[in-house]
Design a protein around this motif. Structure first.
Motif, short mmCIF file in Angstrom:
data_model
loop_
_atom_site.label_atom_id
_atom_site.label_comp_id
_atom_site.label_asym_id
_atom_site.label_seq_id
_atom_site.Cartn_x
_atom_site.Cartn_y
_atom_site.Cartn_z
N LEU A 164 0.69 -1.13 -0.05
CA LEU A 164 -0.08 0.02 -0.07
C LEU A 164 0.92 1.20 0.14
O LEU A 164 1.90 1.29 0.83
CB LEU A 164 -0.72 0.16 1.10
CG LEU A 164 -1.86 1.40 1.44
CD1 LEU A 164 -2.93 1.28 0.40
CD2 LEU A 164 -2.54 1.34 2.77
N GLN B 249 -2.31 0.37 -4.55
CA GLN B 249 -2.28 -0.81 -3.58
C GLN B 249 -2.18 -1.91 -4.59
O GLN B 249 -2.96 -1.92 -5.75
CB GLN B 249 -3.68 -0.91 -2.76
CG GLN B 249 -3.42 -1.89 -1.85
CD GLN B 249 -4.58 -2.22 -0.91
OE1 GLN B 249 -5.76 -1.86 -1.25
NE2 GLN B 249 -4.28 -2.76 0.21
N TYR C 223 3.93 -1.30 3.63
CA TYR C 223 3.58 0.10 3.51
C TYR C 223 4.71 0.78 2.98
O TYR C 223 5.76 0.84 3.84
CB TYR C 223 2.95 0.77 4.89
CG TYR C 223 2.54 2.13 4.76
CD1 TYR C 223 1.61 2.49 3.84
CD2 TYR C 223 3.46 3.30 5.32
CE1 TYR C 223 1.19 3.97 3.83
CE2 TYR C 223 3.04 4.40 4.91
CZ TYR C 223 2.09 4.97 4.45
OH TYR C 223 1.85 6.24 4.21
#
Ligand SMILES: Cc1cc2nc3c(=O)[nH]c(=O)nc-3n(C[C@H](O)[C@H](O)[C@H](O)COP(=O)(O)O)c2cc1C
Length: 169
Positions: free
Chosen positions: A48, A57, A102
């Motif tokens: 993400l 994403q 992330y």
């Protein structure tokens, strides 16, 4: 196990980003925690990215589970203009070790975008090839959310504990 697929999409955040706490914007931090919990249960993985008010994403996993997860994501009011950029059957996962990696905005991504003629991060306009290249780029990028998401929790537990022990004394 069924067919392994990778789905890549981009969307626009519906919230006004607040200053990042320990490197992650607070709403994004909540999304990330939810994602990690659900994805590790359903064996979905991916990456993400959040930058300039846009999400990017990639979701990897068994086709039916990726579809089910994506349907839930599409119905989420924290973003809109959800745009599928790529959906491919893949022989193996790029993010096998991540329920959701992330990657924060960083200089090397700006350079990646600059090489493709983008001055800002505008992922809704990405071609399938650009989306796939960015996913490959993220495979090697550093995740900096681990400490941001885990340290506060450990810190809070300690604070709670010490408050209780103060009350007991
Ligand atoms: C940009 C974005 C990405 C998300 N990614 C995931 C994800 O990878 N996995 C997931 O389960 N939920 C993800 N969510 C959250 C879902 O939309 C939904 O809120 C959540 O799955 C509901 O989980 P719960 O029923 O456990 O509360 C995402 C939401 C947004 C806005």
């Amino acid at each position: 196990m069924g067919e392994l697929v990778r789905l890549v999409y981009a969307s626009k955040a519906s919230f006004f980003p607040l200053p990042a706490k320990s490197g992650v914007e607070p709403t994004v931090a909540r999304i990330l925690m939810q994602s990690r919990q659900n994805n590790s249960r359903s064996d979905v993985g991916g990456i993400l990215y959040f930058g300039d008010g846009y999400f990017f994403q990639a979701l990897e996993g068994e086709r039916a589970v990726v579809n089910e997860t994506f349907q839930r994501i599409c119905a989420d009011s924290r973003h809109h203009q959800v745009t599928t950029l790529s959906l491919k059957k893949v022989p193996s996962r790029l993010f096998a070790d991540w329920s959701m990696k992330y990657v924060p905005a960083e200089q090397s991504l700006r350079e990646f975008l600059g090489r493709r003629g983008y001055t800002r991060f505008q992922p809704l306009r990405f071609s399938e090839e650009e989306a796939e290249s960015l996913v490959q780029f993220f495979e090697h990028a550093r995740d900096e959310s681990q400490s941001a998401l885990e340290k506060p929790r450990r810190f809070n537990l300690r604070a709670l504990f010490s408050r209780k022990s103060r009350l007991a004394n």
